[in-house]
Design a protein around this motif. Structure first.
Motif, PDB file in Angstrom:
ATOM      1  N   ILE A 125       0.868  -1.165   0.000  1.00  0.00           N
ATOM      2  CA  ILE A 125       0.000   0.000   0.000  1.00  0.00           C
ATOM      3  C   ILE A 125       0.912   1.224   0.000  1.00  0.00           C
ATOM      4  O   ILE A 125       1.671   1.437   0.950  1.00  0.00           O
ATOM      5  CB  ILE A 125      -0.926   0.037   1.228  1.00  0.00           C
ATOM      6  CG1 ILE A 125      -1.761  -1.241   1.309  1.00  0.00           C
ATOM      7  CG2 ILE A 125      -1.822   1.272   1.186  1.00  0.00           C
ATOM      8  CD1 ILE A 125      -2.718  -1.428   0.147  1.00  0.00           C
ATOM      9  N   ALA A 126       0.899   1.982  -1.075  1.00  0.00           N
ATOM     10  CA  ALA A 126       1.743   3.168  -1.206  1.00  0.00           C
ATOM     11  C   ALA A 126       0.854   4.374  -1.485  1.00  0.00           C
ATOM     12  O   ALA A 126       0.120   4.382  -2.486  1.00  0.00           O
ATOM     13  CB  ALA A 126       2.758   2.987  -2.330  1.00  0.00           C
ATOM     14  N   GLU A 127       0.908   5.335  -0.592  1.00  0.00           N
ATOM     15  CA  GLU A 127       0.090   6.543  -0.719  1.00  0.00           C
ATOM     16  C   GLU A 127      -1.387   6.198  -0.899  1.00  0.00           C
ATOM     17  O   GLU A 127      -2.107   6.804  -1.688  1.00  0.00           O
ATOM     18  CB  GLU A 127       0.578   7.398  -1.889  1.00  0.00           C
ATOM     19  CG  GLU A 127       2.026   7.841  -1.754  1.00  0.00           C
ATOM     20  CD  GLU A 127       2.474   8.686  -2.928  1.00  0.00           C
ATOM     21  OE1 GLU A 127       2.514   9.916  -2.792  1.00  0.00           O
ATOM     22  OE2 GLU A 127       2.758   8.090  -3.994  1.00  0.00           O
ATOM     23  N   GLY A 128      -1.826   5.179  -0.164  1.00  0.00           N
ATOM     24  CA  GLY A 128      -3.233   4.797  -0.194  1.00  0.00           C
ATOM     25  C   GLY A 128      -3.630   3.897  -1.343  1.00  0.00           C
ATOM     26  O   GLY A 128      -4.779   3.441  -1.404  1.00  0.00           O
ATOM     27  N   GLN A 129      -2.703   3.597  -2.255  1.00  0.00           N
ATOM     28  CA  GLN A 129      -2.998   2.765  -3.421  1.00  0.00           C
ATOM     29  C   GLN A 129      -2.344   1.385  -3.281  1.00  0.00           C
ATOM     30  O   GLN A 129      -1.192   1.281  -2.880  1.00  0.00           O
ATOM     31  CB  GLN A 129      -2.507   3.436  -4.705  1.00  0.00           C
ATOM     32  CG  GLN A 129      -3.125   4.793  -4.983  1.00  0.00           C
ATOM     33  CD  GLN A 129      -4.614   4.704  -5.249  1.00  0.00           C
ATOM     34  OE1 GLN A 129      -5.074   3.820  -5.981  1.00  0.00           O
ATOM     35  NE2 GLN A 129      -5.374   5.621  -4.657  1.00  0.00           N
ATOM     36  N   LYS A 130      -3.101   0.342  -3.640  1.00  0.00           N
ATOM     37  CA  LYS A 130      -2.557  -1.010  -3.589  1.00  0.00           C
ATOM     38  C   LYS A 130      -1.774  -1.285  -4.866  1.00  0.00           C
ATOM     39  O   LYS A 130      -2.310  -1.119  -5.970  1.00  0.00           O
ATOM     40  CB  LYS A 130      -3.692  -2.025  -3.443  1.00  0.00           C
ATOM     41  CG  LYS A 130      -3.220  -3.470  -3.278  1.00  0.00           C
ATOM     42  CD  LYS A 130      -4.413  -4.376  -3.021  1.00  0.00           C
ATOM     43  CE  LYS A 130      -3.982  -5.821  -2.840  1.00  0.00           C
ATOM     44  NZ  LYS A 130      -5.139  -6.713  -2.574  1.00  0.00           N
ATOM     45  N   ILE A 131      -0.526  -1.690  -4.709  1.00  0.00           N
ATOM     46  CA  ILE A 131       0.344  -1.954  -5.858  1.00  0.00           C
ATOM     47  C   ILE A 131       0.988  -3.327  -5.679  1.00  0.00           C
ATOM     48  O   ILE A 131       1.663  -3.579  -4.683  1.00  0.00           O
ATOM     49  CB  ILE A 131       1.454  -0.879  -5.983  1.00  0.00           C
ATOM     50  CG1 ILE A 131       0.835   0.522  -6.082  1.00  0.00           C
ATOM     51  CG2 ILE A 131       2.341  -1.167  -7.192  1.00  0.00           C
ATOM     52  CD1 ILE A 131       1.866   1.641  -6.071  1.00  0.00           C
ATOM     53  N   HIS A 132       0.761  -4.201  -6.645  1.00  0.00           N
ATOM     54  CA  HIS A 132       1.390  -5.521  -6.598  1.00  0.00           C
ATOM     55  C   HIS A 132       2.768  -5.439  -7.243  1.00  0.00           C
ATOM     56  O   HIS A 132       2.922  -4.895  -8.340  1.00  0.00           O
ATOM     57  CB  HIS A 132       0.537  -6.552  -7.336  1.00  0.00           C
ATOM     58  CG  HIS A 132      -0.701  -6.934  -6.600  1.00  0.00           C
ATOM     59  ND1 HIS A 132      -0.716  -7.869  -5.601  1.00  0.00           N
ATOM     60  CD2 HIS A 132      -1.983  -6.492  -6.718  1.00  0.00           C
ATOM     61  CE1 HIS A 132      -1.936  -8.012  -5.133  1.00  0.00           C
ATOM     62  NE2 HIS A 132      -2.728  -7.182  -5.790  1.00  0.00           N
ATOM     63  N   VAL A 133       3.760  -5.983  -6.582  1.00  0.00           N
ATOM     64  CA  VAL A 133       5.123  -5.984  -7.107  1.00  0.00           C
ATOM     65  C   VAL A 133       5.636  -7.424  -7.130  1.00  0.00           C
ATOM     66  O   VAL A 133       5.170  -8.273  -6.361  1.00  0.00           O
ATOM     67  CB  VAL A 133       6.051  -5.094  -6.248  1.00  0.00           C
ATOM     68  CG1 VAL A 133       5.601  -3.649  -6.286  1.00  0.00           C
ATOM     69  CG2 VAL A 133       6.112  -5.586  -4.814  1.00  0.00           C
ATOM     70  N   PRO A 134       6.589  -7.737  -8.014  1.00  0.00           N
ATOM     71  CA  PRO A 134       7.094  -9.109  -8.100  1.00  0.00           C
ATOM     72  C   PRO A 134       8.005  -9.506  -6.942  1.00  0.00           C
ATOM     73  O   PRO A 134       8.324 -10.682  -6.800  1.00  0.00           O
ATOM     74  CB  PRO A 134       7.862  -9.116  -9.427  1.00  0.00           C
ATOM     75  CG  PRO A 134       8.234  -7.689  -9.671  1.00  0.00           C
ATOM     76  CD  PRO A 134       7.104  -6.880  -9.097  1.00  0.00           C
ATOM     77  N   MET A 135       8.443  -8.548  -6.129  1.00  0.00           N
ATOM     78  CA  MET A 135       9.268  -8.903  -4.979  1.00  0.00           C
ATOM     79  C   MET A 135       8.486  -9.829  -4.052  1.00  0.00           C
ATOM     80  O   MET A 135       7.283  -9.635  -3.837  1.00  0.00           O
ATOM     81  CB  MET A 135       9.705  -7.643  -4.230  1.00  0.00           C
ATOM     82  CG  MET A 135      10.633  -6.755  -5.023  1.00  0.00           C
ATOM     83  SD  MET A 135      11.135  -5.270  -4.111  1.00  0.00           S
ATOM     84  CE  MET A 135       9.580  -4.395  -3.952  1.00  0.00           C
ATOM     85  N   ARG A 136       9.159 -10.836  -3.504  1.00  0.00           N
ATOM     86  CA  ARG A 136       8.489 -11.884  -2.756  1.00  0.00           C
ATOM     87  C   ARG A 136       8.662 -11.702  -1.247  1.00  0.00           C
ATOM     88  O   ARG A 136       9.623 -11.101  -0.778  1.00  0.00           O
ATOM     89  CB  ARG A 136       9.046 -13.255  -3.154  1.00  0.00           C
ATOM     90  CG  ARG A 136       9.181 -13.516  -4.642  1.00  0.00           C
ATOM     91  CD  ARG A 136       7.877 -13.716  -5.327  1.00  0.00           C
ATOM     92  NE  ARG A 136       7.214 -14.945  -4.910  1.00  0.00           N
ATOM     93  CZ  ARG A 136       6.080 -15.401  -5.475  1.00  0.00           C
ATOM     94  NH1 ARG A 136       5.513 -14.715  -6.466  1.00  0.00           N
ATOM     95  NH2 ARG A 136       5.526 -16.529  -5.063  1.00  0.00           N
ATOM     96  N   LEU A 137       7.706 -12.265  -0.512  1.00  0.00           N
ATOM     97  CA  LEU A 137       7.755 -12.253   0.946  1.00  0.00           C
ATOM     98  C   LEU A 137       7.461 -13.651   1.452  1.00  0.00           C
ATOM     99  O   LEU A 137       6.466 -14.267   1.052  1.00  0.00           O
ATOM    100  CB  LEU A 137       6.735 -11.266   1.510  1.00  0.00           C
ATOM    101  CG  LEU A 137       6.688 -11.127   3.046  1.00  0.00           C
ATOM    102  CD1 LEU A 137       7.993 -10.519   3.554  1.00  0.00           C
ATOM    103  CD2 LEU A 137       5.500 -10.253   3.460  1.00  0.00           C
TER     104      LEU A 137
END
Length: 221
Positions: free
Chosen positions: A181-193
């Motif tokens: 969640i960046a600046e209120g927006q959901k952004i999917h990234v390929p980095m894994r957790l």
């Protein structure tokens, strides 16, 4: 000189126990340092030492502490290989040597990213002001040039290709793509957790209300 391109990358922040699972899956393999002077013969870095160092990074994150530069330098760049012939020693001066890559190996280094408020994009392996520590980057080339014949070859045909396929399978099994969640927006990234990080990732000292992981979304996958 060995050259490679079209890198496949797994960028992951995982628990030390999850990394140990990966090592068990990859064995037998060896770890060698890339960068810095070594002796001839060059002894491999023990898997136990690598895991112990990585574990200290993760235990620090759980306590809202970042790994120090001194800690990161111990594992700054290294090669994982199941075939010693993929590496060679190059003498530079006074019985000092560098480990050189001769055939594709899995290359590993500490991983950071930044988030740009201008273009709303996450930039992986970006250092500088605001860079966020996010585990390690594990990479393998799809194309490489034979240092002797100069022939362009497929990384998939190299002896260590199977090793990297196991890394990718492990990544699919024990980690998830990270929804930020960046600046209120959901952004999917390929980095894994890693799945075992869900319970404590909010302790990461570089995450904030403006930039954080949506853990509820992760736990429902």
């Amino acid at each position: 000189m060995y050259q490679a391109s079209k890198w496949l990358k797994v960028q992951v922040l995982c628990d030390a126990g999850e990394l140990e699972q990966l090592f068990e899956l990859l064995n037998p393999f060896q770890i060698y340092p890339l960068g810095g002077f070594v002796k001839n013969p060059c002894p491999p870095v023990s898997q136990e030492a690598f895991l112990q160092e990585y574990r200290s990074w993760i235990e620090g994150l759980k306590k809202k502490q970042l790994p120090t530069d001194a800690q990161l330098k111990r594992l700054l760049a290294c090669a994982w290989t199941a075939h010693d012939e993929a590496l060679e020693l190059q003498e530079v001066a006074g019985e000092r040597y560098l480990v050189r890559v001769a055939q594709p190996v899995i290359q590993v280094q500490s991983h950071f990213f930044t988030y740009s408020t201008l273009d709303k994009v996450f930039h992986s392996m970006s250092m500088g002001m605001g860079s966020v520590f996010w585990g390690i980057q594990i990479s393998y080339p799809q194309i490489y040039q034979d240092p002797i014949t100069q022939e362009l070859l497929e990384g998939a045909d190299s002896p260590n290709a199977e090793l990297f396929q196991k890394v990718r399978q492990w990544s699919r099994d024990v980690t998830r793509a990270t929804p930020f969640i960046a600046e209120g927006q959901k952004i999917h990234v390929p980095m894994r957790l890693g799945k075992k990080c869900f319970s404590w990732i909010e302790n990461h000292p570089q995450l904030s209300e403006e930039l954080h992981v949506q853990t509820q979304s992760l736990s429902t996958h």
